[in-house]
Design a protein around this motif. Structure first.
Motif, PDB file in Angstrom:
ATOM      1  N   ASN A  26       6.699  25.836  12.316  1.00  0.00           N
ATOM      2  CA  ASN A  26       6.344  25.379  10.962  1.00  0.00           C
ATOM      3  C   ASN A  26       7.202  24.190  10.541  1.00  0.00           C
ATOM      4  N   LEU A  27       8.469  24.226  10.931  1.00  0.00           N
ATOM      5  CA  LEU A  27       9.378  23.151  10.561  1.00  0.00           C
ATOM      6  C   LEU A  27       8.968  21.848  11.251  1.00  0.00           C
ATOM      7  N   VAL A  28       8.565  21.951  12.498  1.00  0.00           N
ATOM      8  CA  VAL A  28       8.088  20.777  13.220  1.00  0.00           C
ATOM      9  C   VAL A  28       6.854  20.189  12.540  1.00  0.00           C
ATOM     10  N   ASN A  29       5.953  21.057  12.117  1.00  0.00           N
ATOM     11  CA  ASN A  29       4.754  20.591  11.415  1.00  0.00           C
ATOM     12  C   ASN A  29       5.104  19.883  10.109  1.00  0.00           C
ATOM     13  N   ILE A  30       6.083  20.443   9.394  1.00  0.00           N
ATOM     14  CA  ILE A  30       6.508  19.842   8.131  1.00  0.00           C
ATOM     15  C   ILE A  30       7.099  18.457   8.369  1.00  0.00           C
ATOM     16  N   VAL A  31       7.997  18.355   9.351  1.00  0.00           N
ATOM     17  CA  VAL A  31       8.639  17.079   9.664  1.00  0.00           C
ATOM     18  C   VAL A  31       7.600  16.046  10.088  1.00  0.00           C
ATOM     19  N   ASN A  32       6.665  16.460  10.922  1.00  0.00           N
ATOM     20  CA  ASN A  32       5.606  15.540  11.364  1.00  0.00           C
ATOM     21  C   ASN A  32       4.741  15.090  10.196  1.00  0.00           C
ATOM     22  N   THR A  52       0.855  -1.189   0.000  1.00  0.00           N
ATOM     23  CA  THR A  52       0.000   0.000   0.000  1.00  0.00           C
ATOM     24  C   THR A  52       0.888   1.235   0.000  1.00  0.00           C
ATOM     25  N   ILE A  53       0.566   2.171  -0.908  1.00  0.00           N
ATOM     26  CA  ILE A  53       1.364   3.380  -1.085  1.00  0.00           C
ATOM     27  C   ILE A  53       0.461   4.615  -1.046  1.00  0.00           C
ATOM     28  N   ASN A  54       0.880   5.631  -0.328  1.00  0.00           N
ATOM     29  CA  ASN A  54       0.220   6.933  -0.394  1.00  0.00           C
ATOM     30  C   ASN A  54       0.919   7.735  -1.485  1.00  0.00           C
ATOM     31  N   ARG A  55       0.305   7.832  -2.645  1.00  0.00           N
ATOM     32  CA  ARG A  55       0.972   8.430  -3.801  1.00  0.00           C
ATOM     33  C   ARG A  55       0.837   9.947  -3.884  1.00  0.00           C
ATOM     34  N   GLY A  56       0.006  10.525  -3.066  1.00  0.00           N
ATOM     35  CA  GLY A  56      -0.227  11.965  -3.183  1.00  0.00           C
ATOM     36  C   GLY A  56       0.970  12.803  -2.773  1.00  0.00           C
ATOM     37  N   ASP A  57       1.183  13.930  -3.481  1.00  0.00           N
ATOM     38  CA  ASP A  57       2.208  14.881  -3.076  1.00  0.00           C
ATOM     39  C   ASP A  57       1.816  15.495  -1.734  1.00  0.00           C
ATOM     40  N   ILE A  58       2.825  15.855  -0.968  1.00  0.00           N
ATOM     41  CA  ILE A  58       2.589  16.454   0.341  1.00  0.00           C
ATOM     42  C   ILE A  58       2.699  17.969   0.199  1.00  0.00           C
ATOM     43  N   ILE A  59       1.666  18.675   0.582  1.00  0.00           N
ATOM     44  CA  ILE A  59       1.677  20.144   0.499  1.00  0.00           C
ATOM     45  C   ILE A  59       1.547  20.696   1.909  1.00  0.00           C
ATOM     46  N   SER A  60       2.537  21.446   2.334  1.00  0.00           N
ATOM     47  CA  SER A  60       2.523  22.047   3.656  1.00  0.00           C
ATOM     48  C   SER A  60       2.659  23.556   3.488  1.00  0.00           C
ATOM     49  N   ASP A  61       1.550  24.241   3.733  1.00  0.00           N
ATOM     50  CA  ASP A  61       1.511  25.687   3.535  1.00  0.00           C
ATOM     51  C   ASP A  61       1.896  26.006   2.089  1.00  0.00           C
ATOM     52  N   LYS A  62       3.094  26.579   1.881  1.00  0.00           N
ATOM     53  CA  LYS A  62       3.502  26.954   0.533  1.00  0.00           C
ATOM     54  C   LYS A  62       4.662  26.105   0.021  1.00  0.00           C
ATOM     55  N   ILE A  63       4.831  24.939   0.610  1.00  0.00           N
ATOM     56  CA  ILE A  63       5.914  24.037   0.207  1.00  0.00           C
ATOM     57  C   ILE A  63       5.317  22.776  -0.401  1.00  0.00           C
ATOM     58  N   VAL A  64       5.790  22.417  -1.587  1.00  0.00           N
ATOM     59  CA  VAL A  64       5.324  21.203  -2.270  1.00  0.00           C
ATOM     60  C   VAL A  64       6.444  20.175  -2.245  1.00  0.00           C
TER      61      VAL A  64
END
Length: 254
Positions: free
Chosen positions: A157-163, A94-106
């Motif tokens: 914000n960085l913590v949120n991105i890493v999580n 099983t793979i989560n294929r979606g791109d991860i978008i965090s605020d303004k970072i893709v």
């Protein structure tokens, strides 16, 4: 070596010599080393590795395993032996294929079998940063330039991105019976090690008989695959059986 088209890839099979060296290198449980071993196999086997995602990597390695040792895979789970087909293994991923978008970072999807530093993986996976009227293409930046930009991101914000990245990585798994093998924390590497491994002494025995009876040399072992060597060995066994000859000029084959 023979080349095969599998899905969208042109794959070169392993020579006997390469496979024997692989088995030698698998005498380790160090995840960093195992990751390098299988990454190098992919790079030498596939022409275009730029577009390979994590599922493609698993497919390519399982295809190479099929070419080398056959499609049937024997695994032991809770002291019980099970036989699986390579295709049935692929169906269990099983793979989560979606791109991860965090605020303004893709971010692009991680294709690493072993992520030991999530923050470093975040920098590797950033595709672009969206600004008000423009965007920054991270693929064109050096590591130092990426670090400068990341230093400007607030700690929260960085913590949120890493999580966010960490949670996404946890969703990629190979489920075998009651066991979930994650594709990014190294668990899949132990599985790959297990299904690619074989008794090294059996390889030396095969090599010895073919050299002794067919006068094969180093070049032959570099140009033929293990499966082709096994075909030669079976032909040799048939000849000995048919002729019922075990003289000093030949070595009995068991």
């Amino acid at each position: 070596m023979n080349q095969y088209f599998y899905e969208n890839f042109e794959i070169t099979e392993l020579s006997y010599f390469e496979y024997k060296n692989l088995v030698k290198n698998l005498f380790t449980d160090d995840l960093f080393i195992l990751n390098q071993i299988f990454e190098n196999i992919i790079k030498r086997s596939v022409k275009d590795v730029a577009c390979i995602d994590i599922l493609d990597k698993v497919k390519i390695l399982l295809f190479l395993r099929s070419l080398t040792l056959g499609e049937e895979v024997n695994i032991i789970v809770n002291d019980k032996n099970y036989k699986l087909n390579v295709n049935s293994i692929l169906d269990k991923i099983t793979i989560n294929r979606g791109d991860i978008i965090s605020d303004k970072i893709v971010f692009k999807k991680s294709n690493s079998f072993y992520v030991d530093d999530v923050l470093n993986e975040v920098m590797l996976c950033v595709q672009k940063i969206l600004l008000d009227e423009s965007e920054i293409d991270f693929s064109k930046l050096t590591v130092e330039q990426k670090e400068v930009i990341f230093n400007e991101i607030s700690d929260s914000n960085l913590v949120n991105i890493v999580n966010n990245i960490s949670n996404n990585l946890k969703e990629d798994n190979l489920k075998l019976f009651d066991i979930d093998l994650n594709l990014h924390n190294g668990e899949i590497l132990y599985f790959l090690k297990n299904i690619f491994n074989t008794d090294l002494n059996s390889l030396y025995d095969l090599e010895y008989h073919l050299i002794r009876n067919l006068n094969l040399n180093t070049v032959d072992f570099q140009n033929y695959s293990l499966s082709e060597m096994k075909i030669l060995m079976n032909k040799l066994k048939e000849e000995f059986k048919d002729e019922n000859k075990h003289s000093d000029s030949g070595v009995p084959i068991n």
